[in-house]
Motif scaffolding. Structure first.
Motif, PDB file in Angstrom:
ATOM      1  N   LEU A 137       0.816  -1.216   0.000  1.00 12.53           N
ATOM      2  CA  LEU A 137       0.000   0.000   0.000  1.00 12.53           C
ATOM      3  C   LEU A 137       0.850   1.268   0.000  1.00 12.53           C
ATOM      4  CD1 LEU A 137      -2.890  -0.989   2.459  1.00 12.53           C
ATOM      5  CD2 LEU A 137      -2.969  -0.843  -0.041  1.00 12.53           C
ATOM      6  N   ILE A 138       1.970   1.248   0.740  1.00 11.12           N
ATOM      7  CA  ILE A 138       2.804   2.463   0.786  1.00 11.12           C
ATOM      8  C   ILE A 138       3.673   2.600  -0.458  1.00 11.12           C
ATOM      9  CG2 ILE A 138       2.864   2.471   3.308  1.00 11.12           C
ATOM     10  CD1 ILE A 138       5.720   1.400   3.165  1.00 11.12           C
ATOM     11  N   SER A 139       3.812   1.520  -1.219  1.00 11.29           N
ATOM     12  CA  SER A 139       4.696   1.563  -2.386  1.00 11.29           C
ATOM     13  C   SER A 139       3.957   1.601  -3.720  1.00 11.29           C
ATOM     14  CB  SER A 139       5.622   0.344  -2.380  1.00 11.29           C
ATOM     15  OG  SER A 139       4.887  -0.861  -2.504  1.00 11.29           O
ATOM     16  N   MET A 140       2.638   1.374  -3.701  1.00  9.94           N
ATOM     17  CA  MET A 140       1.917   1.209  -4.968  1.00  9.94           C
ATOM     18  C   MET A 140       1.900   2.468  -5.827  1.00  9.94           C
ATOM     19  SD  MET A 140      -2.041   1.062  -3.676  1.00  9.94           S
ATOM     20  CE  MET A 140      -2.872   2.503  -2.977  1.00  9.94           C
ATOM     21  N   GLY A 141       2.065   3.636  -5.209  1.00  7.21           N
ATOM     22  CA  GLY A 141       2.060   4.862  -5.994  1.00  7.21           C
ATOM     23  C   GLY A 141       3.417   5.517  -6.113  1.00  7.21           C
ATOM     24  N   THR A 142       4.456   4.798  -5.722  1.00  8.36           N
ATOM     25  CA  THR A 142       5.804   5.360  -5.710  1.00  8.36           C
ATOM     26  C   THR A 142       6.206   5.933  -7.064  1.00  8.36           C
ATOM     27  OG1 THR A 142       6.489   3.794  -4.006  1.00  8.36           O
ATOM     28  CG2 THR A 142       8.237   4.868  -5.277  1.00  8.36           C
ATOM     29  N   ILE A 143       5.981   5.159  -8.107  1.00 12.69           N
ATOM     30  CA  ILE A 143       6.272   5.622  -9.475  1.00 12.69           C
ATOM     31  C   ILE A 143       4.986   5.809 -10.259  1.00 12.69           C
ATOM     32  CG2 ILE A 143       7.459   5.066 -11.641  1.00 12.69           C
ATOM     33  CD1 ILE A 143       9.420   3.391  -9.978  1.00 12.69           C
ATOM     34  N   ALA A 144       4.052   4.866 -10.078  1.00 13.26           N
ATOM     35  CA  ALA A 144       2.792   4.925 -10.836  1.00 13.26           C
ATOM     36  C   ALA A 144       2.037   6.224 -10.572  1.00 13.26           C
ATOM     37  CB  ALA A 144       1.920   3.723 -10.464  1.00 13.26           C
ATOM     38  N   GLY A 145       2.051   6.664  -9.309  1.00 16.12           N
ATOM     39  CA  GLY A 145       1.351   7.908  -8.975  1.00 16.12           C
ATOM     40  C   GLY A 145       1.974   9.111  -9.650  1.00 16.12           C
ATOM     41  N   GLU A 146       3.302   9.145  -9.707  1.00 14.28           N
ATOM     42  CA  GLU A 146       3.988  10.266 -10.359  1.00 14.28           C
ATOM     43  C   GLU A 146       3.807  10.217 -11.872  1.00 14.28           C
ATOM     44  OE1 GLU A 146       8.034  10.636  -9.205  1.00 14.28           O
ATOM     45  OE2 GLU A 146       7.557  11.267  -7.158  1.00 14.28           O
ATOM     46  N   ARG A 147       3.765   9.019 -12.417  1.00 12.80           N
ATOM     47  CA  ARG A 147       3.541   8.898 -13.862  1.00 12.80           C
ATOM     48  C   ARG A 147       2.128   9.353 -14.214  1.00 12.80           C
ATOM     49  NH1 ARG A 147       4.561   3.171 -15.982  1.00 12.80           N
ATOM     50  NH2 ARG A 147       4.418   4.249 -17.986  1.00 12.80           N
ATOM     51  N   LYS A 148       1.174   8.976 -13.375  1.00  9.54           N
ATOM     52  CA  LYS A 148      -0.221   9.328 -13.643  1.00  9.54           C
ATOM     53  C   LYS A 148      -0.450  10.831 -13.524  1.00  9.54           C
ATOM     54  CE  LYS A 148      -4.923   7.952 -12.378  1.00  9.54           C
ATOM     55  NZ  LYS A 148      -5.755   7.088 -11.480  1.00  9.54           N
ATOM     56  N   SER A 149       0.212  11.465 -12.547  1.00 16.29           N
ATOM     57  CA  SER A 149       0.039  12.906 -12.339  1.00 16.29           C
ATOM     58  C   SER A 149       0.931  13.756 -13.231  1.00 16.29           C
ATOM     59  CB  SER A 149       0.319  13.248 -10.872  1.00 16.29           C
ATOM     60  OG  SER A 149       1.669  12.964 -10.546  1.00 16.29           O
ATOM     61  N   GLY A 150       1.901  13.123 -13.889  1.00 14.10           N
ATOM     62  CA  GLY A 150       2.804  13.854 -14.773  1.00 14.10           C
ATOM     63  C   GLY A 150       4.050  14.378 -14.090  1.00 14.10           C
ATOM     64  N   ILE A 151       4.209  14.096 -12.797  1.00 15.24           N
ATOM     65  CA  ILE A 151       5.379  14.580 -12.075  1.00 15.24           C
ATOM     66  C   ILE A 151       6.657  13.949 -12.613  1.00 15.24           C
ATOM     67  CG2 ILE A 151       6.531  14.611  -9.815  1.00 15.24           C
ATOM     68  CD1 ILE A 151       3.796  14.820  -8.523  1.00 15.24           C
ATOM     69  N   SER A 152       6.581  12.669 -12.961  1.00 18.29           N
ATOM     70  CA  SER A 152       7.771  11.985 -13.470  1.00 18.29           C
ATOM     71  C   SER A 152       8.281  12.638 -14.750  1.00 18.29           C
ATOM     72  CB  SER A 152       7.466  10.507 -13.721  1.00 18.29           C
ATOM     73  OG  SER A 152       6.466  10.363 -14.719  1.00 18.29           O
ATOM     74  N   GLU A 153       7.375  13.133 -15.592  1.00 19.33           N
ATOM     75  CA  GLU A 153       7.791  13.793 -16.829  1.00 19.33           C
ATOM     76  C   GLU A 153       8.538  15.089 -16.521  1.00 19.33           C
ATOM     77  OE1 GLU A 153       4.446  14.351 -19.343  1.00 19.33           O
ATOM     78  OE2 GLU A 153       3.954  12.213 -19.467  1.00 19.33           O
ATOM     79  N   LEU A 154       8.079  15.803 -15.495  1.00 18.79           N
ATOM     80  CA  LEU A 154       8.756  17.044 -15.113  1.00 18.79           C
ATOM     81  C   LEU A 154      10.156  16.775 -14.592  1.00 18.79           C
ATOM     82  CD1 LEU A 154       5.830  18.911 -13.299  1.00 18.79           C
ATOM     83  CD2 LEU A 154       6.695  19.304 -15.614  1.00 18.79           C
ATOM     84  N   ILE A 155      10.317  15.646 -13.899  1.00 13.12           N
ATOM     85  CA  ILE A 155      11.633  15.295 -13.366  1.00 13.12           C
ATOM     86  C   ILE A 155      12.547  14.794 -14.470  1.00 13.12           C
ATOM     87  CG2 ILE A 155      12.872  13.724 -11.815  1.00 13.12           C
ATOM     88  CD1 ILE A 155      10.410  13.756  -9.995  1.00 13.12           C
ATOM     89  N   LEU A 156      12.010  13.935 -15.330  1.00 11.91           N
ATOM     90  CA  LEU A 156      12.837  13.288 -16.349  1.00 11.91           C
ATOM     91  C   LEU A 156      13.117  14.193 -17.547  1.00 11.91           C
ATOM     92  CD1 LEU A 156      11.160   9.773 -16.235  1.00 11.91           C
ATOM     93  CD2 LEU A 156      13.439  10.379 -15.391  1.00 11.91           C
TER      94      LEU A 156
END
Length: 258
Positions: free
Chosen positions: A85-104
């Motif tokens: 539960l604490i790890s399920m959004g570690t990357i998936a949540g950032e990808r879904k919200s677009g945060i990962s794109e801003l970082i990468l």
């Protein structure tokens, strides 16, 4: 330098959302729940009442090795669920919200991005688990008898590999899927399927990661480290490394394909 920055970001985020506080507390509660409740069960039943007059409620005398396995069983069920539960959004949540794109979009290495998140999550889980086991070890020595600190260290090291595998498996699905709920479902489903397959084909899968708890109990009974425990630990480490490498490769291919 880049990896350190990403790692510190993850640790600061864990502090801000209070994971560094509530996850260890929950793990401690899980670890001491069975040792304390089983020891005081006759008094609890007597205080609650509802038993016929003259009823004597007795529990078998548990050995320290049996009690510590009760704590590990809690980690194998509720503990694993909490980790997922604490790890399920570690990357998936950032990808879904677009945060990962801003970082990468910056010159950030995909491997640094994945491994920094994995390391931060793993440290959180390991620290929480060790604190929980310390609390369990303390109460076991007080209530049930002596369990050496050396045994505590061996239990923590070997079982910690199973928790590392769970964390890595969740990161693996995080790298593939943008939906946190689906990540959690697939992680738990994979663990359940592995458990079922291991039970059915145990004669062929003696070194399955799911057998770590059984071999740890065997180690406590025989007071020696079984060869199967060492083999299972090595296989678990290798599988975790492979999953982590695949996570980076899959995540990079999916991000570049967008």
């Amino acid at each position: 330098m880049q990896w350190n920055t990403l790692f510190k970001k993850e640790m600061v985020e864990s502090w801000r959302n209070k994971k560094l506080i509530w996850v260890p507390l929950v793990m401690i509660l899980l670890a001491i729940m069975d040792p304390i409740s089983n020891y005081y069960m006759p008094q609890i039943m007597e205080a609650v009442g509802g038993l016929p007059d003259g009823t004597v409620f007795e529990l078998p005398d548990f050995a320290p090795a049996e009690v510590v396995m009760m704590s590990l069983s809690q980690f194998s069920t509720l503990g694993v669920l909490i980790i997922v539960l604490i790890s399920m959004g570690t990357i998936a949540g950032e990808r879904k919200s677009g945060i990962s794109e801003l970082i990468l979009v910056k010159p950030v290495s995909y491997s640094n991005y994945i491994t920094a998140k994995w390391a931060a999550l793993l440290i959180l889980v390991w620290v929480s688990f060790i604190l929980g086991m310390l609390a369990s070890w303390y109460y076991i020595n007080i209530l049930y008898g002596s369990l050496s600190f050396g045994d505590f260290l061996l239990i923590s090291c070997f079982y910690g590999l199973w928790l590392a595998f769970v964390v890595t498996l969740s990161i693996f699905y995080n790298s593939m899927i943008k939906t946190p709920g689906l990540v959690a479902f697939l992680t738990i489903l994979t663990i359940m399927v592995m458990k079922g397959v291991t039970q059915v084909f145990n004669h062929l899968l003696e070194w399955s990661p799911n057998n770590l708890s059984n071999y740890i109990f065997q180690m406590l009974l025989t007071e020696s480290i079984p060869s199967n425990l060492v083999g299972t630990a090595i296989v678990t480490i290798i599988m975790s490394i492979i999953l982590l490498i695949l996570s980076t490769v899959i995540f990079k291919s999916k991000e570049l394909a967008q």
